[in-house]
Structure formats: C-alpha cells, structure tokens
Write a protein that holds these residues in place. Structure first.
Motif, PDB file in Angstrom:
ATOM      1  N   VAL A 145       0.859  -1.192   0.000  1.00  0.00           N
ATOM      2  CA  VAL A 145       0.000   0.000   0.000  1.00  0.00           C
ATOM      3  C   VAL A 145       0.889   1.234   0.000  1.00  0.00           C
ATOM      4  CG1 VAL A 145      -1.768   1.295   1.242  1.00  0.00           C
ATOM      5  CG2 VAL A 145      -1.813  -1.204   1.276  1.00  0.00           C
ATOM      6  N   ALA A 146       0.712   2.078  -1.002  1.00  0.00           N
ATOM      7  CA  ALA A 146       1.528   3.296  -1.102  1.00  0.00           C
ATOM      8  C   ALA A 146       0.843   4.416  -0.310  1.00  0.00           C
ATOM      9  CB  ALA A 146       1.696   3.687  -2.569  1.00  0.00           C
ATOM     10  N   ALA A 147       1.147   4.468   0.983  1.00  0.00           N
ATOM     11  CA  ALA A 147       0.491   5.461   1.846  1.00  0.00           C
ATOM     12  C   ALA A 147       1.378   6.675   2.110  1.00  0.00           C
ATOM     13  CB  ALA A 147       0.070   4.810   3.164  1.00  0.00           C
ATOM     14  N   ASP A 148       2.529   6.751   1.418  1.00  0.00           N
ATOM     15  CA  ASP A 148       3.359   7.953   1.491  1.00  0.00           C
ATOM     16  C   ASP A 148       2.883   8.876   0.371  1.00  0.00           C
ATOM     17  OD1 ASP A 148       5.247   9.895   1.742  1.00  0.00           O
ATOM     18  OD2 ASP A 148       6.991   8.593   1.468  1.00  0.00           O
ATOM     19  N   ILE A 149       1.711   9.469   0.611  1.00  0.00           N
ATOM     20  CA  ILE A 149       1.020  10.168  -0.483  1.00  0.00           C
ATOM     21  C   ILE A 149       1.562  11.568  -0.748  1.00  0.00           C
ATOM     22  CG2 ILE A 149      -1.134   8.908  -0.085  1.00  0.00           C
ATOM     23  CD1 ILE A 149      -2.177  11.521   1.255  1.00  0.00           C
ATOM     24  N   VAL A 169       0.429  -3.306  -6.123  1.00  0.00           N
ATOM     25  CA  VAL A 169       0.590  -2.098  -5.308  1.00  0.00           C
ATOM     26  C   VAL A 169      -0.747  -1.364  -5.301  1.00  0.00           C
ATOM     27  CG1 VAL A 169       1.804   0.113  -5.090  1.00  0.00           C
ATOM     28  CG2 VAL A 169       3.030  -1.898  -5.928  1.00  0.00           C
ATOM     29  N   TYR A 170      -1.236  -1.063  -4.112  1.00  0.00           N
ATOM     30  CA  TYR A 170      -2.520  -0.364  -4.025  1.00  0.00           C
ATOM     31  C   TYR A 170      -2.289   1.124  -3.763  1.00  0.00           C
ATOM     32  CZ  TYR A 170      -7.083   1.144  -2.630  1.00  0.00           C
ATOM     33  OH  TYR A 170      -8.256   1.827  -2.557  1.00  0.00           O
ATOM     34  N   PHE A 171      -2.943   1.950  -4.578  1.00  0.00           N
ATOM     35  CA  PHE A 171      -2.893   3.395  -4.368  1.00  0.00           C
ATOM     36  C   PHE A 171      -4.105   4.023  -5.020  1.00  0.00           C
ATOM     37  CE2 PHE A 171      -1.734   7.680  -5.950  1.00  0.00           C
ATOM     38  CZ  PHE A 171      -1.580   8.287  -4.721  1.00  0.00           C
ATOM     39  N   GLU A 172      -4.709   5.000  -4.348  1.00  0.00           N
ATOM     40  CA  GLU A 172      -5.800   5.770  -4.958  1.00  0.00           C
ATOM     41  C   GLU A 172      -5.536   7.232  -4.676  1.00  0.00           C
ATOM     42  OE1 GLU A 172     -10.219   5.138  -4.507  1.00  0.00           O
ATOM     43  OE2 GLU A 172      -9.465   3.267  -3.650  1.00  0.00           O
ATOM     44  N   PRO A 173      -5.438   8.057  -5.710  1.00  0.00           N
ATOM     45  CA  PRO A 173      -5.154   9.474  -5.449  1.00  0.00           C
ATOM     46  C   PRO A 173      -6.294  10.132  -4.670  1.00  0.00           C
ATOM     47  CG  PRO A 173      -5.374   9.025  -7.825  1.00  0.00           C
ATOM     48  CD  PRO A 173      -5.591   7.745  -7.129  1.00  0.00           C
ATOM     49  N   GLY A 174      -5.921  11.098  -3.859  1.00  0.00           N
ATOM     50  CA  GLY A 174      -6.924  11.895  -3.152  1.00  0.00           C
ATOM     51  C   GLY A 174      -7.469  11.253  -1.884  1.00  0.00           C
ATOM     52  N   ILE A 175      -6.999  10.086  -1.530  1.00  0.00           N
ATOM     53  CA  ILE A 175      -7.490   9.421  -0.312  1.00  0.00           C
ATOM     54  C   ILE A 175      -6.448   9.573   0.792  1.00  0.00           C
ATOM     55  CG2 ILE A 175      -8.319   7.210   0.661  1.00  0.00           C
ATOM     56  CD1 ILE A 175     -10.014   8.082  -1.687  1.00  0.00           C
ATOM     57  N   GLN A 176      -6.892   9.925   1.980  1.00  0.00           N
ATOM     58  CA  GLN A 176      -5.965  10.106   3.090  1.00  0.00           C
ATOM     59  C   GLN A 176      -5.419   8.753   3.577  1.00  0.00           C
ATOM     60  OE1 GLN A 176      -4.755  13.197   4.356  1.00  0.00           O
ATOM     61  NE2 GLN A 176      -5.609  13.566   2.332  1.00  0.00           N
ATOM     62  N   PRO A 177      -4.170   8.756   4.074  1.00  0.00           N
ATOM     63  CA  PRO A 177      -3.515   7.490   4.421  1.00  0.00           C
ATOM     64  C   PRO A 177      -4.306   6.524   5.332  1.00  0.00           C
ATOM     65  CG  PRO A 177      -1.907   9.216   4.342  1.00  0.00           C
ATOM     66  CD  PRO A 177      -3.231   9.885   4.143  1.00  0.00           C
ATOM     67  N   GLU A 179      -7.485   5.961   5.597  1.00  0.00           N
ATOM     68  CA  GLU A 179      -8.530   5.338   4.775  1.00  0.00           C
ATOM     69  C   GLU A 179      -7.887   4.487   3.671  1.00  0.00           C
ATOM     70  OE1 GLU A 179     -11.654   4.960   5.069  1.00  0.00           O
ATOM     71  OE2 GLU A 179     -12.094   4.179   3.054  1.00  0.00           O
ATOM     72  N   LEU A 180      -6.784   4.997   3.127  1.00  0.00           N
ATOM     73  CA  LEU A 180      -6.071   4.274   2.068  1.00  0.00           C
ATOM     74  C   LEU A 180      -5.604   2.903   2.587  1.00  0.00           C
ATOM     75  CD1 LEU A 180      -5.110   5.156  -0.868  1.00  0.00           C
ATOM     76  CD2 LEU A 180      -2.871   5.458   0.151  1.00  0.00           C
ATOM     77  N   ALA A 181      -5.098   2.911   3.818  1.00  0.00           N
ATOM     78  CA  ALA A 181      -4.624   1.652   4.416  1.00  0.00           C
ATOM     79  C   ALA A 181      -5.786   0.664   4.539  1.00  0.00           C
ATOM     80  CB  ALA A 181      -4.002   1.934   5.777  1.00  0.00           C
ATOM     81  N   GLU A 215      -0.663   7.189  13.990  1.00  0.00           N
ATOM     82  CA  GLU A 215      -1.566   6.635  15.016  1.00  0.00           C
ATOM     83  C   GLU A 215      -2.931   6.316  14.419  1.00  0.00           C
ATOM     84  OE1 GLU A 215       0.184   8.687  19.105  1.00  0.00           O
ATOM     85  OE2 GLU A 215      -1.253   9.796  17.865  1.00  0.00           O
ATOM     86  N   ALA A 216      -3.378   7.190  13.505  1.00  0.00           N
ATOM     87  CA  ALA A 216      -4.695   6.974  12.877  1.00  0.00           C
ATOM     88  C   ALA A 216      -4.672   5.734  11.974  1.00  0.00           C
ATOM     89  CB  ALA A 216      -5.101   8.208  12.074  1.00  0.00           C
ATOM     90  N   ILE A 217      -3.572   5.550  11.251  1.00  0.00           N
ATOM     91  CA  ILE A 217      -3.454   4.338  10.403  1.00  0.00           C
ATOM     92  C   ILE A 217      -3.478   3.101  11.299  1.00  0.00           C
ATOM     93  CG2 ILE A 217      -1.958   3.024   8.832  1.00  0.00           C
ATOM     94  CD1 ILE A 217      -0.860   5.692   7.782  1.00  0.00           C
TER      95      ILE A 217
END
Ligand code: GDP
Length: 305
Positions: A145-149, A169-177, A179-181, A215-217
């Motif tokens: 998961v590419a959460a280093d957005i 590799v999972y990534f969606e532009p515009g999504i906060q880490p 939620e992305l996770a 912490e949120a992730i």
C-alpha cells in the motif's frame, strides 16, 4: 563496516596477546581502549557504561578457568585474551539479543498486516520491497500500500518495486492514508493476497502531524506488526528517533538499514538496550536481496573479528 567499534577490541587484543594472566590492570587498560572506541562509534553513553561495567565484573571477578576441553576432547589452555574476548562476545550478544525475527503474521491464507514507519531517507520504501521479496520466497502473497502520499516519487518508487517483484501495489489518489490503508486491506482480500505491507509517509524529522497520521493508520487497520526502519549511519539520532516512535506507536521492532556503509555501529549496539525492542532485520545494501535476519551472535562475531 563497523570499523570504529572494531578498532577498540583489536587494540585490547593486541594488549592482551601473549599474556597468561588477566590481571585487573590489564582488564582496565583493555576496557579503556574499548570504551573510547564505543563512544567514538556513537554508542549511547549509558550503554557503554553498562557494557564496560559488566565485562569488568566478569573479567576481574571470575576465577579464570585455565583449561577447556575442545570439540575433539583435547584439553587446551585458555589465554587471557581468549577469556577476555569470550566475555566481550557474550556481553555484546546480551546487549543486542535475544534473537527475535518474528513478524507475528497469521497463518498463510489469513490476512496479516505490517506497517512500515520511519523518517524520510531511512530506506523505508526500499525495505518494504525487500520484505515483500522475502515474504514471496516464504510462499506468502504480499500487497503493497503506497500510503506515502505526500511525495509522488515515493508512490512511483513503490510501483516500480511492485512491478519488479510482480507484487500488486494499491494506491488511490486523493485518499488520506488511514482510509487508504483500510482500502488496501480490502484490495488484498479481493486479490487473494495474505500480507499487506503499508509504506507510510516519512518526514525529515519527527513532527506531530506525522505521528498523529501514523496513530490513525494504526487504529484503523490494527496491523499485526509495526516496524521502524532506521538508518544505522545516523547513530544515536537513530536511537532517539526509535525511542520516540516507540512511545507513540508501540513498535514491534526495527529494521536497521545501511549497515553495509556504517563505519561506526552505534545504533546497532544501542537501540535494543535503550528501547527494549529487538532489531529484526539488517539492510546490507540497496538491492532487494540485501536483507538479513538479525543475529546478535553473528554481529558480535563480526565486531570481534
Ligand atoms: P525512504 O525515504 O525512507 O523511503 O528511503 P528510500 O527507500 O528511498 O531509500 C533511501 C536511499 O537509501 C536509497 O538510495 C536506497 O537505495 C538507500 N538504501 C536503503 N536501504 C539501504 C541499505 O541497506 N544499504 C544501502 N547502502 N543503501 C540503502
């Protein structure tokens, strides 16, 4: 590698060479050589103090057993140097051990998660790829998961690694880490993957925004393991970073990178003693196969030559 820390032990060996008795004076002189090189190597002061005190206590306090029976059943004399180096070896091992390379993953086929955290430039993205490669070899099916957005280059770097390793590799532009996770876990289920590796954002220094996001992730996906990727070459700065990340996230352990280029060794020797958390793997180069399970005994052996 680790030349600075090795230097003191080599000096101690030279001092003890040919001596039959380990006198308190010889112990103190040898420990002085070692102490200087450990401090030069950027080992935390308290760790140096403790190490020197433990070795001294054992070396001076013990009645030296002058003969041992070797593997072939032959009795041979133990020199002052062998005896002293054996004590140093045991204490170095105790400082960095015990071995703990477990990633606490669920059985194959059930979805597990590993959260990778660390400062920018520590080698986090590269190490995420290395770990995925290792998991593939163990018969797991990783998804990254590419959460280093915040750094588009980081997302691209992970995509390139994923293509090379043939790992999704999972990534969606515009999504906060956070939620992305979470969506990454859903994507892993859909694609029948069984380990999610989350590459989180790093900063040049620890800041509140970064920690709150991590912490949120963590609370969103509750990963099975949280690993801090630490750059060995920055010595005690790395240890301070480790302590702070551990305070906020309760880490499972560390991956110490760039040990191949680390002349000093301060982080490797201090991090376990200071934080109480184990080093699980060592990064020994840039390529995907340069990830070693951490063996305190092996590193103690390399240091003592
Ligand atoms: P990130 O910002 O933490 O994601 O760091 P990167 O993964 O982009 O790595 C930063 C640099 O360190 C890159 O040039 C990597 O090739 C390099 N690197 C990572 N791990 C190691 C290692 O174990 N040894 C060496 N020599 N270089 C490494």
């Amino acid at each position: 590698m680790l030349e600075t820390v090795t230097k003191g032990f080599r000096a101690a060996k030279n001092r003890l060479a040919g001596k039959s008795e380990l006198t308190p004076d010889l112990v103190d002189e040898s420990l002085r050589d070692i102490r200087v090189s450990l401090l030069e190597a950027d080992v935390a002061f308290d760790v140096v103090k403790k190490f020197v005190a433990r070795v001294r206590e054992k070396a001076v306090g013990e009645v030296v057993q002058t003969t041992v029976t070797d593997a072939g059943g032959q009795k041979r004399r133990v020199s002052a140097m062998d005896h002293f180096i054996k004590i140093c070896h045991d204490e170095l091992e105790a400082l960095m051990g015990p071995v703990d390379t477990s990633l606490h993953l669920k059985p194959k086929g059930q979805l597990s998660g590993i959260m990778m955290v660390g400062l920018q430039g520590s080698g986090k993205t590269t190490t995420t790829g290395k770990l995925a490669s290792r998991l593939l070899q163990e018969g797991r099916k990783p998804l990254l998961v590419a959460a280093d957005i915040y750094r588009p280059a980081a997302v691209d770097q992970l995509k390139v690694l994923g293509e090379r390793l043939k790992v999704p590799v999972y990534f969606e532009p515009g999504i906060q880490p956070p939620e992305l996770a979470k969506r990454g876990y859903a994507a892993a289920r859909e694609q029948k993957c069984d380990v999610v590796l989350i590459d989180t954002a790093g900063r040049l220094a620890i800041d509140e925004t970064l920690m709150t996001e991590l912490e949120a992730i963590k609370s969103n996906v509750q990963p099975d393991t949280i690993l801090l990727v630490c750059d060995a070459m920055i010595g005690q700065d790395s240890v301070r970073t480790a302590a702070e990340f551990d305070r906020r996230l309760t880490l499972d352990g560390f991956i110490l990178t760039k040990l191949d280029g680390d002349a000093r060794g301060g982080a490797a020797l201090s991090i376990k003693e200071v934080t109480g958390k184990p080093i699980k793997f060592l990064g020994m180069g840039e390529s995907m196969d340069k990830l070693e399970e951490f063996r305190p005994e092996g590193l103690a052996g390399r240091i003592l030559g």
